[in-house]
Scaffold this active site. Structure first.
Site, PDB file in Angstrom:
ATOM      1  N   HIS A  20      -4.834  52.892  17.718  1.00  0.00           N
ATOM      2  CA  HIS A  20      -3.755  52.300  16.926  1.00  0.00           C
ATOM      3  C   HIS A  20      -2.551  51.994  17.813  1.00  0.00           C
ATOM      4  CE1 HIS A  20      -0.642  52.688  13.512  1.00  0.00           C
ATOM      5  NE2 HIS A  20      -1.111  51.450  13.550  1.00  0.00           N
ATOM      6  N   ASP A  28      -4.156  32.044  29.022  1.00  0.00           N
ATOM      7  CA  ASP A  28      -4.614  30.848  29.723  1.00  0.00           C
ATOM      8  C   ASP A  28      -4.946  31.139  31.172  1.00  0.00           C
ATOM      9  OD1 ASP A  28      -2.176  30.585  31.308  1.00  0.00           O
ATOM     10  OD2 ASP A  28      -1.214  29.729  29.540  1.00  0.00           O
ATOM     11  N   HIS A  99       8.726  33.876  27.017  1.00  0.00           N
ATOM     12  CA  HIS A  99       7.519  33.835  27.849  1.00  0.00           C
ATOM     13  C   HIS A  99       7.634  34.838  28.993  1.00  0.00           C
ATOM     14  CE1 HIS A  99       3.861  32.202  29.471  1.00  0.00           C
ATOM     15  NE2 HIS A  99       4.443  31.827  30.581  1.00  0.00           N
ATOM     16  N   PHE A 121       1.773  27.771  27.225  1.00  0.00           N
ATOM     17  CA  PHE A 121       2.138  28.981  26.483  1.00  0.00           C
ATOM     18  C   PHE A 121       1.021  29.491  25.579  1.00  0.00           C
ATOM     19  CE2 PHE A 121       5.978  26.576  27.485  1.00  0.00           C
ATOM     20  CZ  PHE A 121       6.609  27.500  28.311  1.00  0.00           C
ATOM     21  N   ASN A 123      -0.907  32.073  25.207  1.00  0.00           N
ATOM     22  CA  ASN A 123      -1.095  33.487  25.500  1.00  0.00           C
ATOM     23  C   ASN A 123      -0.762  34.282  24.250  1.00  0.00           C
ATOM     24  OD1 ASN A 123      -1.419  33.380  28.566  1.00  0.00           O
ATOM     25  ND2 ASN A 123       0.482  32.259  28.241  1.00  0.00           N
TER      26      ASN A 123
END
Length: 132
Positions: A20, A28, A99, A121, A123
């Site tokens: 958990h 990418d 990012h 972006f 990801n």
């Protein structure tokens, strides 16, 4: 031989080991992965496999309660954002971070799965939930 589910032994192991609130990242082909984070490299060539295909396989086996995405995806890759958010119900919290912060947070992930994705972006960090 395993009959169904994720066949990649490294991904299968990492998913089985998730507890958990543990993190698993998928991204990418150009994402820099910190040395301390296990990198599972699936990239074959441009676009293969796609981030979405890998994500779908992982979601078949992993309970997710929260995801982290780069704030920049909203402007730079709205089509990918739409595809990503469609895969999660309202019970999954979506958190947008820079990012740069996302890349820094990869150090806290159990592993990073590198895909052949080559869109901006693309990801995601998955935070594991519980099934009970």
């Amino acid at each position: 031989m395993k009959k169904k589910g994720i066949l990649n032994s490294d991904i299968s192991r990492v998913v089985a080991d998730m507890g958990h609130m543990d993190w698993l990242a998928i991204g990418d082909a150009g994402t820099p992965v910190p040395r301390e984070t296990e990198k599972i490299d699936l990239s074959i060539k441009k676009g293969l496999p796609s981030l979405l295909a890998v994500l779908d396989a992982v979601l078949d086996e992993l309970a997710v309660e929260k995801i982290y995405l780069a704030e920049e995806i909203k402007q730079q890759n709205p089509a990918m954002l739409e595809q990503l958010t469609q895969r999660f119900g309202e019970s999954v919290t979506v958190v947008f971070i820079s990012h740069i912060a996302l890349k820094q947070n990869l150090k806290q992930s159990k592993a990073f799965i590198r895909t052949g994705e080559e869109t901006p972006f693309a990801n995601i960090i998955l935070e594991s939930g519980v099934i009970f």
